[in-house]
Design an enzyme around this catalytic site. Structure first.
Site, PDB file in Angstrom:
ATOM      1  N   LYS A 137      11.410  -1.127   6.644  1.00  0.00           N
ATOM      2  CA  LYS A 137      11.730  -1.815   7.896  1.00  0.00           C
ATOM      3  C   LYS A 137      10.479  -2.566   8.337  1.00  0.00           C
ATOM      4  O   LYS A 137       9.555  -1.983   8.888  1.00  0.00           O
ATOM      5  CB  LYS A 137      12.170  -0.853   9.002  1.00  0.00           C
ATOM      6  CG  LYS A 137      12.795  -1.613  10.180  1.00  0.00           C
ATOM      7  CD  LYS A 137      12.664  -0.926  11.516  1.00  0.00           C
ATOM      8  CE  LYS A 137      11.330  -1.179  12.167  1.00  0.00           C
ATOM      9  NZ  LYS A 137      11.085  -2.604  12.531  1.00  0.00           N
ATOM     10  N   PRO A 138      10.428  -3.878   8.068  1.00  0.00           N
ATOM     11  CA  PRO A 138       9.242  -4.642   8.482  1.00  0.00           C
ATOM     12  C   PRO A 138       9.256  -4.871   9.980  1.00  0.00           C
ATOM     13  O   PRO A 138      10.294  -4.735  10.643  1.00  0.00           O
ATOM     14  CB  PRO A 138       9.411  -5.965   7.721  1.00  0.00           C
ATOM     15  CG  PRO A 138      10.892  -6.112   7.538  1.00  0.00           C
ATOM     16  CD  PRO A 138      11.438  -4.716   7.393  1.00  0.00           C
ATOM     17  N   ALA A 139       8.099  -5.229  10.513  1.00  0.00           N
ATOM     18  CA  ALA A 139       8.011  -5.562  11.944  1.00  0.00           C
ATOM     19  C   ALA A 139       8.957  -6.714  12.260  1.00  0.00           C
ATOM     20  O   ALA A 139       9.141  -7.632  11.446  1.00  0.00           O
ATOM     21  CB  ALA A 139       6.583  -5.936  12.300  1.00  0.00           C
ATOM     22  N   GLU A 140       9.557  -6.690  13.444  1.00  0.00           N
ATOM     23  CA  GLU A 140      10.517  -7.724  13.824  1.00  0.00           C
ATOM     24  C   GLU A 140       9.876  -9.105  13.890  1.00  0.00           C
ATOM     25  O   GLU A 140      10.548 -10.129  13.734  1.00  0.00           O
ATOM     26  CB  GLU A 140      11.168  -7.378  15.164  1.00  0.00           C
ATOM     27  CG  GLU A 140      10.213  -7.240  16.337  1.00  0.00           C
ATOM     28  CD  GLU A 140       9.619  -5.846  16.483  1.00  0.00           C
ATOM     29  OE1 GLU A 140       9.100  -5.558  17.577  1.00  0.00           O
ATOM     30  OE2 GLU A 140       9.669  -5.057  15.516  1.00  0.00           O
ATOM     31  N   GLU A 190      -0.350   6.146   9.894  1.00  0.00           N
ATOM     32  CA  GLU A 190      -1.623   5.431  10.077  1.00  0.00           C
ATOM     33  C   GLU A 190      -1.510   4.753  11.424  1.00  0.00           C
ATOM     34  O   GLU A 190      -0.832   3.749  11.582  1.00  0.00           O
ATOM     35  CB  GLU A 190      -1.839   4.437   8.940  1.00  0.00           C
ATOM     36  CG  GLU A 190      -3.260   3.887   8.891  1.00  0.00           C
ATOM     37  CD  GLU A 190      -3.353   2.466   9.389  1.00  0.00           C
ATOM     38  OE1 GLU A 190      -3.902   2.280  10.507  1.00  0.00           O
ATOM     39  OE2 GLU A 190      -2.906   1.548   8.706  1.00  0.00           O
ATOM     40  N   CYS A 225      -6.183  -2.699  12.582  1.00  0.00           N
ATOM     41  CA  CYS A 225      -6.303  -1.291  12.984  1.00  0.00           C
ATOM     42  C   CYS A 225      -7.745  -0.809  12.967  1.00  0.00           C
ATOM     43  O   CYS A 225      -8.101   0.111  13.698  1.00  0.00           O
ATOM     44  CB  CYS A 225      -5.469  -0.405  12.052  1.00  0.00           C
ATOM     45  SG  CYS A 225      -3.769  -0.950  11.873  1.00  0.00           S
ATOM     46  N   THR A 244       4.082   4.984  19.376  1.00  0.00           N
ATOM     47  CA  THR A 244       5.299   4.907  18.561  1.00  0.00           C
ATOM     48  C   THR A 244       5.298   5.992  17.491  1.00  0.00           C
ATOM     49  O   THR A 244       6.342   6.598  17.207  1.00  0.00           O
ATOM     50  CB  THR A 244       5.418   3.514  17.911  1.00  0.00           C
ATOM     51  OG1 THR A 244       5.432   2.516  18.939  1.00  0.00           O
ATOM     52  CG2 THR A 244       6.679   3.400  17.074  1.00  0.00           C
ATOM     53  N   GLY A 245       4.143   6.256  16.907  1.00  0.00           N
ATOM     54  CA  GLY A 245       4.042   7.303  15.887  1.00  0.00           C
ATOM     55  C   GLY A 245       4.486   8.658  16.412  1.00  0.00           C
ATOM     56  O   GLY A 245       5.171   9.423  15.711  1.00  0.00           O
ATOM     57  N   ARG A 253       0.839  -1.209   0.000  1.00  0.00           N
ATOM     58  CA  ARG A 253       0.000   0.000   0.000  1.00  0.00           C
ATOM     59  C   ARG A 253       0.869   1.252   0.000  1.00  0.00           C
ATOM     60  O   ARG A 253       0.509   2.274  -0.600  1.00  0.00           O
ATOM     61  CB  ARG A 253      -0.932  -0.015   1.210  1.00  0.00           C
ATOM     62  CG  ARG A 253      -2.007   1.064   1.159  1.00  0.00           C
ATOM     63  CD  ARG A 253      -3.177   0.739   2.059  1.00  0.00           C
ATOM     64  NE  ARG A 253      -2.859   0.916   3.470  1.00  0.00           N
ATOM     65  CZ  ARG A 253      -3.686   0.568   4.461  1.00  0.00           C
ATOM     66  NH1 ARG A 253      -4.849  -0.004   4.187  1.00  0.00           N
ATOM     67  NH2 ARG A 253      -3.362   0.783   5.721  1.00  0.00           N
ATOM     68  N   GLU A 265      -3.797   6.635   2.451  1.00  0.00           N
ATOM     69  CA  GLU A 265      -3.144   5.615   1.633  1.00  0.00           C
ATOM     70  C   GLU A 265      -4.156   4.969   0.711  1.00  0.00           C
ATOM     71  O   GLU A 265      -5.358   4.973   0.972  1.00  0.00           O
ATOM     72  CB  GLU A 265      -2.492   4.558   2.538  1.00  0.00           C
ATOM     73  CG  GLU A 265      -1.354   5.125   3.361  1.00  0.00           C
ATOM     74  CD  GLU A 265      -0.632   4.082   4.182  1.00  0.00           C
ATOM     75  OE1 GLU A 265       0.577   4.242   4.362  1.00  0.00           O
ATOM     76  OE2 GLU A 265      -1.284   3.119   4.647  1.00  0.00           O
TER      77      GLU A 265
END
Length: 425
Positions: free
Chosen positions: A118-121, A196, A230, A178-179, A103, A405
């Site tokens: 950077k994908p989620a761990e 988002e 979400c 975190t945002g 997206r 998005e």
């Protein structure tokens, strides 16, 4: 070099990437289920959704139109160009490890930007699989980049992506907390930012609603991905006149149609939660609600399958003072609040400091217009529990984020406007 390619060429490479995703959809879906436990049928749906963004933005790449503005002087001509912002840092969550990438990346690459993902761990493999297909599609090296990292390194890597002056744009999907941290980091170099963030979606059922349809919508909206999306409903507000009927039918639907299990089992509709911490939050919300007088209608505890599995849970006699109606649960918990008037329901819905999605069921046309306009959210589902679509702008208001998005608006997040004035003509 990517930004200087003709738009038709960028479009063709994105289209080929989309085709390769469709050719490999089963394997990509199995990676998602293995990584985050999502039921395979839902994972297959995510891959179709994910690929659709590459298809959509492949088409939008050729429709980045500028403007010619009538000038105020005879000897001038005024143009507006749209140009790529540059390198875009893309930070994505674990709950949609493929779709949250395409997206953003589809729009960025269509605009002529390059990306560092950077994908989620918890879910790096989906991002790397997309990278392999990007290579096969002819996306040049250095255009789609993936930086997986451990949980311990996440904050440090995120800070670099937000502060490095070579990065011109940041796009993040994740928690509001975190945002806010990333926004502070990005402020130092005044980066373009898309966010988002968290939601707290209300689902209102008015007394004119078709209760059976409302129950079906509630089931789909609340329990998709075991409540870990979400835009999942977090608070159900049901009119007192139909409250008991709704709760009874909702409980029966939960018990009959939801099946907890291994994501690779064809019968499974509810996989495990992402980790132990997520389970503990659901337990905390239930314990708090029950201590204040809420009733467990069905579910309410960990499932016998294992520590990360939790029973789909329905609570009644819920009030606005309980944690589950003040915080986003992000799990399979459905709390139901009884209300009296339309104004009361709208006030409760709008009391949150976030506003991503909202849903309501009504068959009163005047009420539908009123409530759709009054709800302080970025997306509204009217008599519909699933609203995400590639053609539609996805995003929220208040502390749920910045920007949109998907849709025709999504590509604008990766473009700068340049005003050009030709004089002496």
């Amino acid at each position: 070099a990517w930004g200087r390619l003709p738009a038709k060429e960028r479009s063709a490479r994105l289209r080929r990437w989309y085709e390769l995703m469709m050719e490999n959809k089963e394997e990509l879906a199995r990676i998602i289920t293995a990584e985050n436990g999502k039921p395979l049928k839902e994972a297959q749906g995510e891959i179709m959704y994910s690929a659709s963004f590459l298809e959509w933005f492949a088409e939008e790449a050729r429709r980045i139109y500028g403007d010619v503005i009538p000038a105020s002087a005879k000897d001038r001509r005024v143009l507006v160009l749209k140009q790529p912002v540059g390198v875009a840092a893309i930070i994505t969550p674990w709950n949609f490890p493929s779709a949250m990438i395409t997206r953003k990346v589809g729009a960025a690459l269509a605009a002529g930007c390059t990306v560092v993902v950077k994908p989620a761990e918890d879910t790096p493999l989906s991002a790397l699989a997309l990278g392999e297909l990007a290579n096969q599609a002819g996306i040049p090296a250095g255009v789609y980049n993936v930086v997986p990292c451990s949980r311990q390194q996440t904050a440090a890597v995120g800070e670099v992506l937000c502060t490095d002056p070579l990065v011109s744009k940041l796009s993040f999907t994740g928690s509001t907390a975190t945002g806010k941290i990333l926004l502070k980091h990005a402020a130092g170099t005044v980066k373009r930012v898309s966010m988002e963030l968290g939601g707290h979606a209300p689902f209102i059922v008015f007394d004119s609603a078709n209760v059976d349809r409302a129950v079906a919508g509630a089931l789909a909206s609340k329990f998709r991905n075991s409540g870990q999306t979400c835009v999942c409903t977090n608070r159900f507000l049901v009119h007192k006149g139909i409250h008991d009927e709704f709760v009874e039918k909702f409980a029966k639907a939960i018990e009959k149609e939801l099946h907890v299990g291994n994501g690779f089992d064809a019968k499974t509709t509810q996989g495990p939660l992402i980790n132990e911490k997520a389970v503990e939050k659901v337990e905390e919300h239930i314990k708090d609600a029950v201590s204040q007088g809420a009733s467990v209608v069905t579910g309410g505890k960990r499932h016998s399958l294992g520590k990360n599995f939790f029973e789909p849970t329905l609570l009644s006699n819920v009030t606005t003072k309980m944690l589950c109606t003040q915080e986003e649960t992000f799990g399979p918990l459905a709390p139901v609040i009884k209300f009296d008037t339309e104004a009361e329901a709208v006030a409760i819905a709008n009391a949150a400091n976030v506003g991503l999605a909202g849903y309501f069921y009504s068959q009163d046309p005047a009420q539908i217009w009123r409530v759709a306009e009054q709800l302080e959210v970025g997306m509204v589902g009217v008599n519909e529990g699933i609203i995400s679509s590639v053609e539609c702008p996805f995003g929220g208001v208040k502390e749920s984020g910045l920007g949109r998005e998907g849709s025709k608006y999504g590509i604008d997040e990766y473009l700068e406007l340049k005003y050009v004035c030709f004089g002496g003509l």
